[in-house]
Design an enzyme around this catalytic site. Structure first.
Site, PDB file in Angstrom:
ATOM      1  N   LYS A 168      17.344  76.673 -20.032  1.00 38.28           N
ATOM      2  CA  LYS A 168      17.971  75.698 -19.133  1.00 38.28           C
ATOM      3  C   LYS A 168      19.203  76.334 -18.456  1.00 38.28           C
ATOM      4  O   LYS A 168      19.140  77.492 -18.044  1.00 38.28           O
ATOM      5  CB  LYS A 168      18.274  74.398 -19.880  1.00 38.28           C
ATOM      6  CG  LYS A 168      17.014  73.838 -20.554  1.00 38.28           C
ATOM      7  CD  LYS A 168      17.155  72.432 -21.035  1.00 38.28           C
ATOM      8  CE  LYS A 168      15.850  71.968 -21.677  1.00 38.28           C
ATOM      9  NZ  LYS A 168      15.901  70.553 -22.084  1.00 38.28           N
ATOM     10  N   GLY A 216      15.899  66.695 -25.775  1.00 37.10           N
ATOM     11  CA  GLY A 216      17.348  66.697 -25.902  1.00 37.10           C
ATOM     12  C   GLY A 216      17.933  65.441 -26.508  1.00 37.10           C
ATOM     13  O   GLY A 216      19.148  65.239 -26.454  1.00 37.10           O
ATOM     14  N   HIS A 242       8.622  70.482 -15.244  1.00 38.14           N
ATOM     15  CA  HIS A 242       9.473  70.003 -16.333  1.00 38.14           C
ATOM     16  C   HIS A 242      10.089  68.660 -15.959  1.00 38.14           C
ATOM     17  O   HIS A 242      10.421  68.412 -14.802  1.00 38.14           O
ATOM     18  CB  HIS A 242      10.582  71.018 -16.626  1.00 38.14           C
ATOM     19  CG  HIS A 242      11.298  70.770 -17.908  1.00 38.14           C
ATOM     20  ND1 HIS A 242      12.284  69.822 -18.035  1.00 38.14           N
ATOM     21  CD2 HIS A 242      11.154  71.330 -19.137  1.00 38.14           C
ATOM     22  CE1 HIS A 242      12.727  69.817 -19.284  1.00 38.14           C
ATOM     23  NE2 HIS A 242      12.059  70.724 -19.976  1.00 38.14           N
ATOM     24  N   ASN A 246      13.039  77.742 -23.319  1.00 40.51           N
ATOM     25  CA  ASN A 246      13.616  77.314 -22.041  1.00 40.51           C
ATOM     26  C   ASN A 246      15.127  77.240 -22.211  1.00 40.51           C
ATOM     27  O   ASN A 246      15.645  76.318 -22.838  1.00 40.51           O
ATOM     28  CB  ASN A 246      13.041  75.947 -21.653  1.00 40.51           C
ATOM     29  CG  ASN A 246      13.655  75.398 -20.378  1.00 40.51           C
ATOM     30  OD1 ASN A 246      14.355  76.104 -19.650  1.00 40.51           O
ATOM     31  ND2 ASN A 246      13.409  74.125 -20.110  1.00 40.51           N
ATOM     32  N   GLU A 306      12.927  67.383 -16.353  1.00 40.18           N
ATOM     33  CA  GLU A 306      14.252  67.408 -15.744  1.00 40.18           C
ATOM     34  C   GLU A 306      14.155  67.756 -14.261  1.00 40.18           C
ATOM     35  O   GLU A 306      14.939  67.256 -13.447  1.00 40.18           O
ATOM     36  CB  GLU A 306      15.138  68.411 -16.494  1.00 40.18           C
ATOM     37  CG  GLU A 306      15.480  67.921 -17.893  1.00 40.18           C
ATOM     38  CD  GLU A 306      16.003  68.995 -18.816  1.00 40.18           C
ATOM     39  OE1 GLU A 306      16.384  68.642 -19.948  1.00 40.18           O
ATOM     40  OE2 GLU A 306      16.018  70.182 -18.438  1.00 40.18           O
ATOM     41  N   SER A 366      12.657  68.305 -28.902  1.00 43.24           N
ATOM     42  CA  SER A 366      13.417  68.324 -30.156  1.00 43.24           C
ATOM     43  C   SER A 366      12.693  69.105 -31.250  1.00 43.24           C
ATOM     44  O   SER A 366      12.666  68.693 -32.414  1.00 43.24           O
ATOM     45  CB  SER A 366      13.732  66.895 -30.614  1.00 43.24           C
ATOM     46  OG  SER A 366      14.541  66.225 -29.667  1.00 43.24           O
ATOM     47  N   GLU A 415       5.434  67.441 -23.245  1.00 42.75           N
ATOM     48  CA  GLU A 415       6.819  67.159 -23.602  1.00 42.75           C
ATOM     49  C   GLU A 415       7.135  65.693 -23.308  1.00 42.75           C
ATOM     50  O   GLU A 415       7.407  65.326 -22.155  1.00 42.75           O
ATOM     51  CB  GLU A 415       7.773  68.041 -22.787  1.00 42.75           C
ATOM     52  CG  GLU A 415       7.775  69.497 -23.191  1.00 42.75           C
ATOM     53  CD  GLU A 415       9.047  70.188 -22.736  1.00 42.75           C
ATOM     54  OE1 GLU A 415       9.657  70.872 -23.553  1.00 42.75           O
ATOM     55  OE2 GLU A 415       9.439  70.019 -21.563  1.00 42.75           O
TER      56      GLU A 415
END
Length: 255
Positions: A11, A172, A94, A9, A96, A212, A166
């Site tokens: 991003k 992150g 996701h 990904n 985010e 991570s 996730e």
């Protein structure tokens, strides 16, 4: 045996030119690693350039999101028909996107169904916050997100979709969920699927870990029996790291 799947990904990184150059650099290193499915998910604007760069290879292209409608007055959005012929996979749910765009489980379910209707393969991301994890709510949250995303999705579709666990607190942040704990949670997702669709169908679903993931911890995750691959963020932006992660997955799974 479920074929490992490693998805990167990207991003909001890389211009179209940078993305195409990166994709071309991946080919000689990643193309021979046929023991795992390899997917790169660039920003929307980069997809045509990456698609063209990877044409004729076995490296797949994915998108980072999709709108649930087929067309309409949805400024800035991209529909499933627009992605057809350019990508094979699409990430939905996701954390985010849930956080910054306010996506709810109902919307994610609509997206899963529209993707399946257009012969695109969803990568459905699920995961809990740090507060939920510390409160012992992980299994409830992750199971609920999984079932909600798959509302009215037929059993025949399971073999084409991917689920990515996730933990939000590990994305992150440099923190990573211990591999045995991640395996137990992924196993719980599979039990949730078995409860709705039966064990045989649940065993066909590939479930990734993300959060991570790096070359120095990849083997710990891939050596776990329930984890079938990784949804990778930062480490997918470097050719050497992405190739190393793929090699480790193939070695750990013995394929």
């Amino acid at each position: 045996m479920r074929t490992p799947i490693i998805a990167g990904n990207w991003k909001m990184f890389k211009t179209p030119q940078q993305a195409a150059e990166f994709a071309r650099a991946l080919i000689p290193e990643l193309e021979p690693l046929a023991g795992a499915e390899r997917v790169v998910c660039p920003p929307f604007i980069d997809i045509p350039a990456v698609h063209d760069a990877l044409a004729g290879t076995s490296i797949k292209v994915g998108a980072q999101n999709v709108h649930e409608a087929l067309q309409g007055a949805y400024t800035s959005s991209i529909s499933a028909p627009m992605l057809q012929g350019l990508v094979e996979y699409v990430i939905v749910g996701h954390s985010e996107v849930r956080q910054y765009l306010g996506e709810k489980n109902e919307t994610i379910n609509k997206k899963v169904k529209v993707l399946l209707d257009h012969h695109l393969k969803p990568i459905i991301a699920v995961g809990e916050s740090l507060a939920q994890n510390q409160a012992g709510e992980t299994d409830t949250i992750v199971s609920g997100q999984t079932l909600a995303a798959l509302t009215d999705v037929p059993v025949e579709a399971l073999a084409t979709l991917v689920i990515a666990y996730e933990p939000i607190w590990a994305i992150g942040t440099g923190l990573a969920c211990p591999s045995d704990q991640a395996n137990a949670i992924v196993g719980g997702i599979r039990k949730t699927l078995a409860g709705r669709y039966g064990d045989e169908a649940a065993q066909t679903v590939r479930i990734q870990y993300g959060g991570s993931v790096k070359p120095d911890n990849m083997h710990d995750y891939m050596s776990q029996p329930e984890i079938d691959g990784a949804l990778v963020g930062g480490a997918s932006l470097k050719v050497d790291d992405f190739v190393t992660l793929t090699r480790i997955a193939i070695e750990a799974k013995g394929v």
